[in-house]
Structure formats: C-alpha cells, structure tokens
Write an enzyme that holds these catalytic residues in place. Structure first.
Site, PDB file in Angstrom:
ATOM      1  N   VAL A  63      95.924  63.437  50.616  1.00 36.37           N
ATOM      2  CA  VAL A  63      95.820  62.538  51.778  1.00 36.37           C
ATOM      3  C   VAL A  63      94.481  61.792  51.835  1.00 36.37           C
ATOM      4  O   VAL A  63      94.359  60.812  52.564  1.00 36.37           O
ATOM      5  CB  VAL A  63      96.050  63.288  53.105  1.00 36.37           C
ATOM      6  CG1 VAL A  63      97.462  63.838  53.197  1.00 36.37           C
ATOM      7  CG2 VAL A  63      95.006  64.386  53.315  1.00 36.37           C
ATOM      8  N   ASN A  89      98.985  66.267  59.184  1.00 35.98           N
ATOM      9  CA  ASN A  89      98.676  67.660  59.493  1.00 35.98           C
ATOM     10  C   ASN A  89      97.820  68.358  58.431  1.00 35.98           C
ATOM     11  O   ASN A  89      97.206  69.387  58.703  1.00 35.98           O
ATOM     12  CB  ASN A  89     100.019  68.389  59.671  1.00 35.98           C
ATOM     13  CG  ASN A  89      99.883  69.877  59.651  1.00 35.98           C
ATOM     14  OD1 ASN A  89      99.405  70.485  60.618  1.00 35.98           O
ATOM     15  ND2 ASN A  89     100.298  70.496  58.550  1.00 35.98           N
ATOM     16  N   SER A 141      92.341  70.254  66.540  1.00 39.18           N
ATOM     17  CA  SER A 141      92.032  71.698  66.678  1.00 39.18           C
ATOM     18  C   SER A 141      91.255  71.879  67.972  1.00 39.18           C
ATOM     19  O   SER A 141      90.571  70.953  68.429  1.00 39.18           O
ATOM     20  CB  SER A 141      91.178  72.173  65.505  1.00 39.18           C
ATOM     21  OG  SER A 141      90.671  73.470  65.763  1.00 39.18           O
ATOM     22  N   TYR A 154      84.151  70.846  59.770  1.00 41.25           N
ATOM     23  CA  TYR A 154      85.506  70.978  60.313  1.00 41.25           C
ATOM     24  C   TYR A 154      85.546  70.518  61.777  1.00 41.25           C
ATOM     25  O   TYR A 154      86.400  69.731  62.172  1.00 41.25           O
ATOM     26  CB  TYR A 154      85.941  72.440  60.183  1.00 41.25           C
ATOM     27  CG  TYR A 154      87.358  72.726  60.607  1.00 41.25           C
ATOM     28  CD1 TYR A 154      88.418  72.582  59.718  1.00 41.25           C
ATOM     29  CD2 TYR A 154      87.649  73.164  61.894  1.00 41.25           C
ATOM     30  CE1 TYR A 154      89.727  72.855  60.106  1.00 41.25           C
ATOM     31  CE2 TYR A 154      88.941  73.440  62.285  1.00 41.25           C
ATOM     32  CZ  TYR A 154      89.980  73.291  61.384  1.00 41.25           C
ATOM     33  OH  TYR A 154      91.271  73.566  61.782  1.00 41.25           O
ATOM     34  N   LYS A 158      87.575  67.313  63.392  1.00 40.75           N
ATOM     35  CA  LYS A 158      88.631  67.481  64.398  1.00 40.75           C
ATOM     36  C   LYS A 158      88.303  66.708  65.682  1.00 40.75           C
ATOM     37  O   LYS A 158      89.196  66.144  66.313  1.00 40.75           O
ATOM     38  CB  LYS A 158      88.853  68.969  64.688  1.00 40.75           C
ATOM     39  CG  LYS A 158      89.399  69.751  63.490  1.00 40.75           C
ATOM     40  CD  LYS A 158      90.735  69.195  63.003  1.00 40.75           C
ATOM     41  CE  LYS A 158      91.361  70.051  61.917  1.00 40.75           C
ATOM     42  NZ  LYS A 158      92.652  69.542  61.450  1.00 40.75           N
ATOM     43  N   ILE A 187      96.142  80.155  64.915  1.00 39.08           N
ATOM     44  CA  ILE A 187      97.538  80.270  64.494  1.00 39.08           C
ATOM     45  C   ILE A 187      97.565  81.134  63.234  1.00 39.08           C
ATOM     46  O   ILE A 187      96.699  81.000  62.357  1.00 39.08           O
ATOM     47  CB  ILE A 187      98.148  78.880  64.218  1.00 39.08           C
ATOM     48  CG1 ILE A 187      97.931  77.937  65.422  1.00 39.08           C
ATOM     49  CG2 ILE A 187      99.627  79.001  63.892  1.00 39.08           C
ATOM     50  CD1 ILE A 187      98.518  78.379  66.734  1.00 39.08           C
TER      51      ILE A 187
HETATM   52  N1  LIG Z   1      95.723  77.953  61.608  1.00 41.98           N
HETATM   53  C1  LIG Z   1      94.997  77.649  62.667  1.00 41.98           C
HETATM   54  O1  LIG Z   1      94.599  78.510  63.449  1.00 41.98           O
HETATM   55  C2  LIG Z   1      94.652  76.209  62.953  1.00 41.98           C
HETATM   56  C3  LIG Z   1      93.964  75.957  64.147  1.00 41.98           C
HETATM   57  C4  LIG Z   1      93.644  74.651  64.453  1.00 41.98           C
HETATM   58  C5  LIG Z   1      93.995  73.617  63.600  1.00 41.98           C
HETATM   59  N2  LIG Z   1      94.658  73.898  62.431  1.00 41.98           N
HETATM   60  C6  LIG Z   1      95.004  72.775  61.576  1.00 41.98           C
HETATM   61  O2  LIG Z   1      96.375  72.832  61.254  1.00 41.98           O
HETATM   62  C7  LIG Z   1      96.600  72.112  60.041  1.00 41.98           C
HETATM   63  C8  LIG Z   1      97.459  72.951  59.129  1.00 41.98           C
HETATM   64  O3  LIG Z   1      96.740  74.126  58.781  1.00 41.98           O
HETATM   65  P1  LIG Z   1      97.422  75.549  58.532  1.00 41.98           P
HETATM   66  O4  LIG Z   1      96.790  76.505  59.460  1.00 41.98           O
HETATM   67  O5  LIG Z   1      98.889  75.400  58.496  1.00 41.98           O
HETATM   68  O6  LIG Z   1      96.798  75.884  57.096  1.00 41.98           O
HETATM   69  P2  LIG Z   1      97.467  75.966  55.640  1.00 41.98           P
HETATM   70  O7  LIG Z   1      96.336  76.171  54.724  1.00 41.98           O
HETATM   71  O8  LIG Z   1      98.571  76.958  55.661  1.00 41.98           O
HETATM   72  O9  LIG Z   1      98.109  74.524  55.427  1.00 41.98           O
HETATM   73  C9  LIG Z   1      97.341  73.379  55.103  1.00 41.98           C
HETATM   74  C10 LIG Z   1      98.093  72.569  54.068  1.00 41.98           C
HETATM   75  O10 LIG Z   1      97.369  71.364  53.795  1.00 41.98           O
HETATM   76  C11 LIG Z   1      97.444  71.131  52.399  1.00 41.98           C
HETATM   77  N3  LIG Z   1      96.357  70.274  51.945  1.00 41.98           N
HETATM   78  C12 LIG Z   1      95.047  70.595  51.819  1.00 41.98           C
HETATM   79  N4  LIG Z   1      94.356  69.549  51.337  1.00 41.98           N
HETATM   80  C13 LIG Z   1      95.241  68.534  51.160  1.00 41.98           C
HETATM   81  C14 LIG Z   1      95.129  67.198  50.697  1.00 41.98           C
HETATM   82  N5  LIG Z   1      93.950  66.683  50.304  1.00 41.98           N
HETATM   83  N6  LIG Z   1      96.251  66.437  50.658  1.00 41.98           N
HETATM   84  C15 LIG Z   1      97.445  66.937  51.030  1.00 41.98           C
HETATM   85  N7  LIG Z   1      97.616  68.202  51.470  1.00 41.98           N
HETATM   86  C16 LIG Z   1      96.524  68.994  51.533  1.00 41.98           C
HETATM   87  C17 LIG Z   1      97.380  72.519  51.780  1.00 41.98           C
HETATM   88  O11 LIG Z   1      97.825  72.521  50.435  1.00 41.98           O
HETATM   89  C18 LIG Z   1      98.256  73.314  52.729  1.00 41.98           C
HETATM   90  O12 LIG Z   1      99.610  73.306  52.326  1.00 41.98           O
HETATM   91  C19 LIG Z   1      95.215  71.792  59.486  1.00 41.98           C
HETATM   92  O13 LIG Z   1      94.875  70.464  59.793  1.00 41.98           O
HETATM   93  C20 LIG Z   1      94.310  72.758  60.222  1.00 41.98           C
HETATM   94  O14 LIG Z   1      92.997  72.297  60.315  1.00 41.98           O
HETATM   95  C21 LIG Z   1      95.005  75.175  62.098  1.00 41.98           C
END
Ligand SMILES: NC(=O)c1ccc[n+]([C@@H]2O[C@H](COP(=O)([O-])OP(=O)(O)OC[C@H]3O[C@@H](n4cnc5c(N)ncnc54)[C@H](O)[C@@H]3O)[C@@H](O)[C@H]2O)c1
Length: 260
Positions: A63, A89, A141, A154, A158, A187
């Site tokens: 992305v 996402n 986030s 990070y 966000k 999450i």
């Molecule tokens: N898990 C949490 O508690 C939490 C809290 C707040 C925000 N988030 C946000 O939610 C979103 C999803 O995170 P998640 O928790 O599902 O984590 P995750 O690591 O399971 O999923 C993130 C996905 O993004 C993909 N990715 C990373 N770099 C990429 C790139 N350059 N191009 C395309 N894809 C790429 C990864 O391969 C992975 O499949 C993120 O933006 C994260 O910051 C997560």
C-alpha cells in the site's frame, strides 16, 4: 445481505481485522478484493471465501507504493466492474522508546500506516468520483488520540489518519462519498499477540470492559460504516475499544474507590 452487489477492497486482508472484515463482507454478499503484501495468506483466504460460496480475488500489493495501489484498483475495476467500498486497513508497528526510535522505522511505519492510507483512499476516491459515489473506511487507532509509550511513529501515523479522514470527508461529500475511520483499542490479532505479557496486562487494565476485542467486533463496525444505515455519517472516527477512550480516573476492581 447488506453488501449485496457491492465490490469492496480490503487492504491488510490476509490476517487479523482485515481477514475478519473480508469474511463478514463476503458473507453479506460483497465481492471482496483482498490486497496485502502476504500473497500466500491472501490467496488462501480468497479460496476459503469462494469455498463458502462467496466471491473474492487476491492481489499482492504494497500500500505504500502508488504504482501498485493504482494497478490494484485498475485490476479490481477491470475484473469486477466497479469499486464501491475501500477499507484502508493495512498497518504495521515498531516499538521503541522515543529517545531511541530509529529514523528508518519512523519512515517505514509512516509509509505504510499514513502514506498507504492516503494513496489507497485517493486512488479509490478518483474511481468513486467517476462512478458517482462510494464509501471509504480507514483503520486508525486509539493511539491516534492518546500518547501510548514506545510507539511514536505509529501514534503519529494514526493521528494523521484521523485528520485525513476529516479532510477527505469534507472534500468528497460533494461526490456522494462518505469517509470514516475506526479506532480500535486492543484487538486480539497478531499485532497485539506479539506484545510481551506485561505490556498486554497493562493494556488490559485500561479497558473498562476488561477484555481484548475480537477482530469480528471491528469488522461489524466496518460493515455498519459501509452500509446504507450509515448514509449520513461522514468524517467520523468510531472507537471500537471496550471503553478505553472513555476512561479517566476509574477503578478496574469496580469498587468505585479510585486511587488519589
Ligand atoms: N490489533 C489491534 O489491537 C489494533 C488496534 C488499533 C489499530 N489496529 C490497526 O488495525 C489494522 C489491522 O491490524 P491487525 O491488528 O489486524 O494486524 P495484522 O498484523 O493481523 O494485519 C495487518 C495486515 O496488514 C498487512 N500489511 C502490512 N504491511 C503492508 C503493506 N505495506 N501493504 C499491504 N499490506 C500490508 C499485513 O501483511 C497483515 O496482513 C492496522 O492498521 C493496525 O494498525 C489494530
């Protein structure tokens, strides 16, 4: 079937929140285009969706690369006919104290988490303008609202996503495009499972609901924002956080006796 006949892009669709959202949207009738750097996992998920009777394609895309994002959107429109929803996402994190945070990691995190969202949304929005409307949802986030230690790049990315959401909402409203963000707290995904136990425990202690959230609980918020029910909602960042952002001084034990 709230997403019947909709074509939806989910970036970061290979795992966690993106995976859960892709499965939910597909179950609700959408054709889902999964974009992720993890090509194998994305293809496996697309096959799983098709095996369940849904429609999905998998595309390897970084992305942070404008050319790849443009090619991804072009392919979706060529193969699937249109683009109704962009769920921007994909995200990464790097943990380090501010005083030691490497500049290279600052750039790496901002490239994916902020520039990546900008590119996905801008390129999707240009297509949606041609089509006469659409829905954009970005994953921000709670860290965009709070100074969470050891995550400066990070957190800044966000916070940028939250402002990007507001600015896009204002500029794109005239084109019948709504733009909203989701701010998850803790999450249960790979991102939070990699935290040390002590860091997980401290995060848990800040959540009034007393538990981590499930990726499906974020997916349902995304479904709402993509649905007709959210037709007059734009520029909003929806916290899906078990009450984290609501918390000021409160007692985890529920006795009401707060520390002074
Ligand atoms: N898990 C949490 O508690 C939490 C809290 C707040 C925000 N988030 C946000 O939610 C979103 C999803 O995170 P998640 O928790 O599902 O984590 P995750 O690591 O399971 O999923 C993130 C996905 O993004 C993909 N990715 C990373 N770099 C990429 C790139 N350059 N191009 C395309 N894809 C790429 C990864 O391969 C992975 O499949 C993120 O933006 C994260 O910051 C997560």
């Amino acid at each position: 079937m709230e997403m019947q006949d909709r074509t939806v892009i989910v970036t970061g669709g290979a795992s966690g929140i993106g995976r859960a959202t892709a499965l939910l949207f597909a179950a609700e009738g959408a054709t889902v285009a999964l974009g992720d750097v993890e090509a194998d996992a994305t293809e496996t998920l697309a096959r799983e969706i098709v095996g369940r009777g849904g429609r999905a394609i998998a595309v390897r895309v970084d992305v942070g690369d404008a050319g790849q994002v443009q090619a991804f959107v072009d392919r979706v429109v060529a193969d699937l006919g249109k683009l109704d929803v962009m769920f921007a996402n994909a995200g990464i994190a790097h943990s380090a104290p501010f005083l030691e945070h490497p500049e290279a990691q600052w750039h790496r995190v901002l490239r994916v988490n902020l520039t990546g969202v900008f590119l996905c949304c801008q390129i999707a929005a240009r297509q949606m303008v041609r089509q006469g409307g659409g829905r954009i949802i970005a994953t921000a986030s709670i860290n965009g609202f709070r100074g969470v230690e050891n995550l400066v790049g990070y957190n800044v990315a966000k916070a940028g996503v939250i402002e990007l959401t507001r600015t896009m909402a204002v500029e794109l409203a005239q084109h019948q495009i709504t733009v909203n963000a989701i701010a998850p707290a803790q999450i249960d995904t790979r991102l939070t499972r990699s935290l040390p136990d002590e860091a997980r425990a401290r995060r848990l202690a800040r959540i009034p609901m007393g538990r981590f959230g499930e990726p499906e609980e974020v997916a349902r918020a995304a479904l709402f924002l993509a649905s007709d029910d959210a037709s007059y909602v734009t520029g909003h960042t929806l916290a899906v956080d078990g009450g984290y952002l609501a918390g000021g001084l409160w007692s985890a034990s529920g006795t009401g006796r707060l520390p002074t």
